[in-house]
Design a protein around this motif. Structure first.
Motif, PDB file in Angstrom:
ATOM      1  N   SER A 186      15.233   0.935  11.186  1.00  0.00           N
ATOM      2  CA  SER A 186      16.417   1.749  10.928  1.00  0.00           C
ATOM      3  C   SER A 186      16.509   2.841  11.997  1.00  0.00           C
ATOM      4  O   SER A 186      15.533   3.539  12.260  1.00  0.00           O
ATOM      5  N   ARG A 187      17.684   2.964  12.611  1.00  0.00           N
ATOM      6  CA  ARG A 187      17.871   3.931  13.704  1.00  0.00           C
ATOM      7  C   ARG A 187      19.172   4.697  13.521  1.00  0.00           C
ATOM      8  O   ARG A 187      20.077   4.283  12.798  1.00  0.00           O
ATOM      9  N   TRP A 188      19.300   5.796  14.283  1.00  0.00           N
ATOM     10  CA  TRP A 188      20.507   6.639  14.273  1.00  0.00           C
ATOM     11  C   TRP A 188      20.532   7.374  15.601  1.00  0.00           C
ATOM     12  O   TRP A 188      19.484   7.789  16.089  1.00  0.00           O
ATOM     13  N   THR A 189      21.701   7.550  16.168  1.00  0.00           N
ATOM     14  CA  THR A 189      21.776   8.327  17.410  1.00  0.00           C
ATOM     15  C   THR A 189      23.125   9.010  17.534  1.00  0.00           C
ATOM     16  O   THR A 189      24.112   8.590  16.912  1.00  0.00           O
ATOM     17  N   THR A 190      23.148  10.073  18.305  1.00  0.00           N
ATOM     18  CA  THR A 190      24.418  10.714  18.660  1.00  0.00           C
ATOM     19  C   THR A 190      24.778  10.416  20.117  1.00  0.00           C
ATOM     20  O   THR A 190      25.788  10.892  20.611  1.00  0.00           O
ATOM     21  N   GLN A 191      23.920   9.639  20.803  1.00  0.00           N
ATOM     22  CA  GLN A 191      24.119   9.396  22.234  1.00  0.00           C
ATOM     23  C   GLN A 191      23.970   7.916  22.564  1.00  0.00           C
ATOM     24  O   GLN A 191      23.447   7.159  21.762  1.00  0.00           O
ATOM     25  N   HIS A 192      24.360   7.546  23.764  1.00  0.00           N
ATOM     26  CA  HIS A 192      24.175   6.170  24.234  1.00  0.00           C
ATOM     27  C   HIS A 192      22.827   6.016  24.920  1.00  0.00           C
ATOM     28  O   HIS A 192      22.748   5.630  26.094  1.00  0.00           O
ATOM     29  N   THR A 193      21.780   6.345  24.157  1.00  0.00           N
ATOM     30  CA  THR A 193      20.404   6.197  24.628  1.00  0.00           C
ATOM     31  C   THR A 193      19.596   5.587  23.488  1.00  0.00           C
ATOM     32  O   THR A 193      20.116   5.446  22.382  1.00  0.00           O
TER      33      THR A 193
END
Ligand code: HEM
Ligand SMILES: *[C@@H]1O[C@H](CO)[C@@H](O)[C@H](O)[C@H]1NC(C)=O
Length: 217
Positions: free
Chosen positions: A105-112
């Protein structure tokens, strides 16, 4: 000429990808899934994403979902974005490790590289998780994949259990650096795409009885 046109169309399909959802009755789990095929190669290879939800699911409320994903063996990792974008929604990444599947499970606010995310919890089942010489597949229940607070403002976004939801996928031919670990890093995708997934067709009566019978890994 024709061939170039075809390749151009297929390349375009790789970007926007995916097809309509169809109904799939799964003999392994006994669940009814709404199923979508996400094309990632011009030769017709794709990843199948199947979703099942309980009949008790209400609009504007969280609900569990069972996810079943069928993946060709050449895929390094496959991703699902429950909110249809890379940023600010629950992400799943999955890959093959030996004969088993690793899901994260992941989450990000960026394209990294997205860090791990505790807001969604997956239960991987033995039932409906298997592999052969061409494909591997896994079946898992997710709690916390159908609602989230995208911008941290306290405004929750909910998937609609009675209609279509825009989902997104990602495909990479490259494996994670440490495939036995769910917190492994992995390289960027080659292809991503979107589709509208019919959740109304994913509704299961007798949810509790059927899901209770699934064997947890
Ligand atoms: C190492 C991990 C990752 C890296 C470095 C990465 C990087 C990127 C970059 C640079 C873009 C912009 C591409 C463009 O504008 O053409 C992008 C877009 C996108 N990525 Fe990822 N990504 C990663 C993992 C994921 C995962 C796990 C998903 C899950 C499905 C995902 C889904 C998407 C989607 C749907 C887009 C389209 C634009 C958007 O919705 O924001 N990515 N990614
Ligand atoms: C291999 O496994 C996949 C995924 O479970 C399945 O769809 C496919 O039919 C299987 N192929 C054979 C030859 O059994």
């Amino acid at each position: 000429m024709l061939k170039n046109l075809w390749l151009g169309l297929v390349a375009l399909a790789g970007m926007v990808a995916a097809a309509d959802t169809a109904i799939y009755q799964d003999p392994d789990t006994g669940l009814t899934f709404s199923s979508a095929f996400a094309l990632y190669k011009s030769d017709g290879r794709g990843i199948t994403f199947r979703i099942a939800i309980p009949a008790s699911a209400q609009q504007y409320a969280p609900f569990d979902a069972v996810l079943q994903v069928v993946v060709p063996n050449d895929v390094g990792w496959a991703g699902l974005a429950w909110g249809g974008s890379m940023t600010r929604n629950p992400l799943l990444a999955a890959w093959k490790n030996g004969n088993n599947a690793v899901i994260t499970s992941r989450w990000t606010t960026q394209h990294t590289l997205p860090p791990t995310y505790a807001g969604s919890q997956y239960t991987l089942y033995k039932t409906g998780t298997k592999s052969n010489s061409t494909h591997w597949q896994f079946t898992a229940k997710c709690t916390g994949c159908t609602s989230w607070d995208g911008d941290g403002s306290g405004t929750t976004r909910y998937l609609n259990p009675k209609g279509g939801n825009r989902l997104a996928f990602a495909y990479s031919p490259s494996k994670p650096s440490n495939p036995s670990s769910a917190s492994s890093s992995f390289p960027v995708h080659d292809v991503h795409g979107y589709w509208s997934h019919d959740f109304n067709a994913a509704i299961n009566q007798n949810w509790d009885a059927v899901v209770q019978k699934l064997v947890v890994q």
